[in-house]
Write a protein that holds these residues in place. Structure first.
Motif, mmCIF file in Angstrom:
data_model
loop_
_atom_site.group_PDB
_atom_site.id
_atom_site.type_symbol
_atom_site.label_atom_id
_atom_site.label_comp_id
_atom_site.label_asym_id
_atom_site.label_seq_id
_atom_site.Cartn_x
_atom_site.Cartn_y
_atom_site.Cartn_z
ATOM 1 N N PRO A 1 0.827 -1.212 0.000
ATOM 2 C CA PRO A 1 0.000 0.000 0.000
ATOM 3 C C PRO A 1 0.863 1.264 0.000
ATOM 4 C CG PRO A 1 -0.016 -1.036 2.160
ATOM 5 C CD PRO A 1 0.700 -1.980 1.250
ATOM 6 N N ASP A 2 0.222 2.352 -0.376
ATOM 7 C CA ASP A 2 0.906 3.658 -0.408
ATOM 8 C C ASP A 2 0.492 4.467 0.814
ATOM 9 O OD1 ASP A 2 2.451 5.804 -1.821
ATOM 10 O OD2 ASP A 2 0.504 6.787 -1.742
ATOM 11 N N VAL A 3 1.480 4.982 1.546
ATOM 12 C CA VAL A 3 1.235 5.724 2.788
ATOM 13 C C VAL A 3 1.788 7.133 2.656
ATOM 14 C CG1 VAL A 3 1.893 5.891 5.217
ATOM 15 C CG2 VAL A 3 1.194 3.704 4.285
ATOM 16 N N GLU B 1 -3.576 4.066 0.960
ATOM 17 C CA GLU B 1 -4.285 3.617 -0.225
ATOM 18 C C GLU B 1 -3.729 2.296 -0.726
ATOM 19 O OE1 GLU B 1 -3.871 6.808 -2.962
ATOM 20 O OE2 GLU B 1 -5.341 8.096 -1.960
ATOM 21 N N ASP B 2 -4.631 1.432 -1.179
ATOM 22 C CA ASP B 2 -4.248 0.178 -1.828
ATOM 23 C C ASP B 2 -5.342 -0.157 -2.835
ATOM 24 O OD1 ASP B 2 -2.303 -2.342 -1.496
ATOM 25 O OD2 ASP B 2 -4.333 -3.054 -1.912
ATOM 26 N N ASP C 1 -8.342 7.141 4.854
ATOM 27 C CA ASP C 1 -7.685 8.231 5.579
ATOM 28 C C ASP C 1 -7.396 7.753 7.004
ATOM 29 O OD1 ASP C 1 -7.832 10.106 3.465
ATOM 30 O OD2 ASP C 1 -9.922 10.517 3.974
ATOM 31 N N TRP C 2 -6.168 7.974 7.463
ATOM 32 C CA TRP C 2 -5.800 7.551 8.811
ATOM 33 C C TRP C 2 -5.555 8.768 9.684
ATOM 34 C CZ3 TRP C 2 -1.319 9.241 10.959
ATOM 35 C CH2 TRP C 2 -0.316 9.713 10.086
ATOM 36 N N GLY D 1 1.711 1.160 6.821
ATOM 37 C CA GLY D 1 0.368 0.624 6.641
ATOM 38 C C GLY D 1 0.397 -0.800 6.125
ATOM 39 N N MET D 2 -0.751 -1.458 6.231
ATOM 40 C CA MET D 2 -0.891 -2.827 5.749
ATOM 41 C C MET D 2 -2.179 -2.933 4.941
ATOM 42 S SD MET D 2 -1.278 -6.400 7.939
ATOM 43 C CE MET D 2 0.388 -6.299 8.618
#
Length: 276
Positions: free
Chosen positions: A86-88, A110-111, A138-139, A159-160
């Protein structure tokens, strides 16, 4: 026909593969013999031979076998592959920003294939990690920066996704400045004496020191003394004149000492000059 489908064990989470997959099949027919064996990845529109190679995506495969007598069997397999991490991103602050108190950290996770599942933030160079709140990609996390000393901190986020892929660590540097400089001035002294002002930095250099002497009734213009911040102890003496030249009569006059660090955080203390 007796049909057997061959897939490798799932190596990810939630039924996802995190590596590319080959689907194979075999079939036998003990009476009339096997006529054909093939597969389809477009719901039977076209048929291809085995093995079938699957890359990233959520795939539905059909496996079909027919014997010479015309008897047929068809089975399906769902094959989900996500090999990409994923992209963080951290978007709440710019690198080097100064923060205080409860700091809301946030960004995106995002994934595009299996979807994001969760993330963690570390503010101590990866020694400990705290789970983030994740809503629709969104985190966010509230960091209680008041619990750590003043200084520079590296915030790390990872992220995972649902398949179990872990992202690269995204990081920014933040400066925590919660505790102002310590300021102490003599509580009370006579006009012919001198007060003592002491200032000590709290991690960050002192940028300015200012002493203000004023009339509590605001009859005359206050006196402001700008003091060189290069030392930590100063003598404060007043010539009894206000900013407009007025000579102060008998009375008590408040003195306010303010010291600010390079990030604009200020500490203060108050004293009193007495004219009998």
């Amino acid at each position: 026909p007796d049909l057997e489908v061959s897939l490798p064990p799932v190596d990810g989470r939630n039924g996802w593969y995190v590596s590319e997959v080959d689907l194979s099949a075999s079939a036998i027919d003990a009476i009339s013999g096997l006529s054909n064996l093939n597969g389809s990845i477009d719901d039977g529109a076209t048929w291809i031979s085995f093995p079938i190679h699957f890359t990233d995506g959520d795939h539905q495969a059909l496996i079909h076998a027919r014997d010479v007598a015309g008897n047929a069997v068809t089975v399906s397999r769902r094959i989900r592959v996500d090999t990409a991490s994923p992209d963080v991103q951290i978007t709440s602050h710019t690198n080097g920003a100064v923060v205080q108190g409860d700091v809301r950290l946030y960004g995106s996770l995002e994934d595009v294939t299996s979807g994001p599942e969760g993330g963690e933030v570390s503010v101590d160079s990866g020694v400990t990690w705290q789970p983030v709140l994740l809503v629709a990609g969104d985190w966010s996390l509230i960091w209680q920066s008041g619990e750590v000393p003043n200084g520079d901190y590296t915030v790390q986020m990872r992220g995972m996704d649902r398949a179990g892929n872990v992202s690269e660590v995204s990081s920014i540097s933040l400066t925590v400045d919660n505790a102002p400089p310590a300021v102490s001035i003599t509580e009370r002294w006579w006009i012919w004496e001198t007060g003592t002002l002491k200032v000590s930095a709290n991690h960050f250099p002192i940028a300015s020191i200012q002493v203000t002497i004023q009339d509590s009734q605001k009859r005359w213009k206050e006196v402001t003394l700008d003091i060189d911040p290069g030392r930590n102890s100063y003598l404060v003496k007043w010539d009894r004149r206000f900013g407009d030249g007025t000579v102060a009569p008998s009375g008590e006059y408040p003195v306010l000492a303010v010291a600010c660090d390079v990030n604009g955080l200020c500490g203060q203390d108050a004293g009193m000059i007495v004219i009998p």
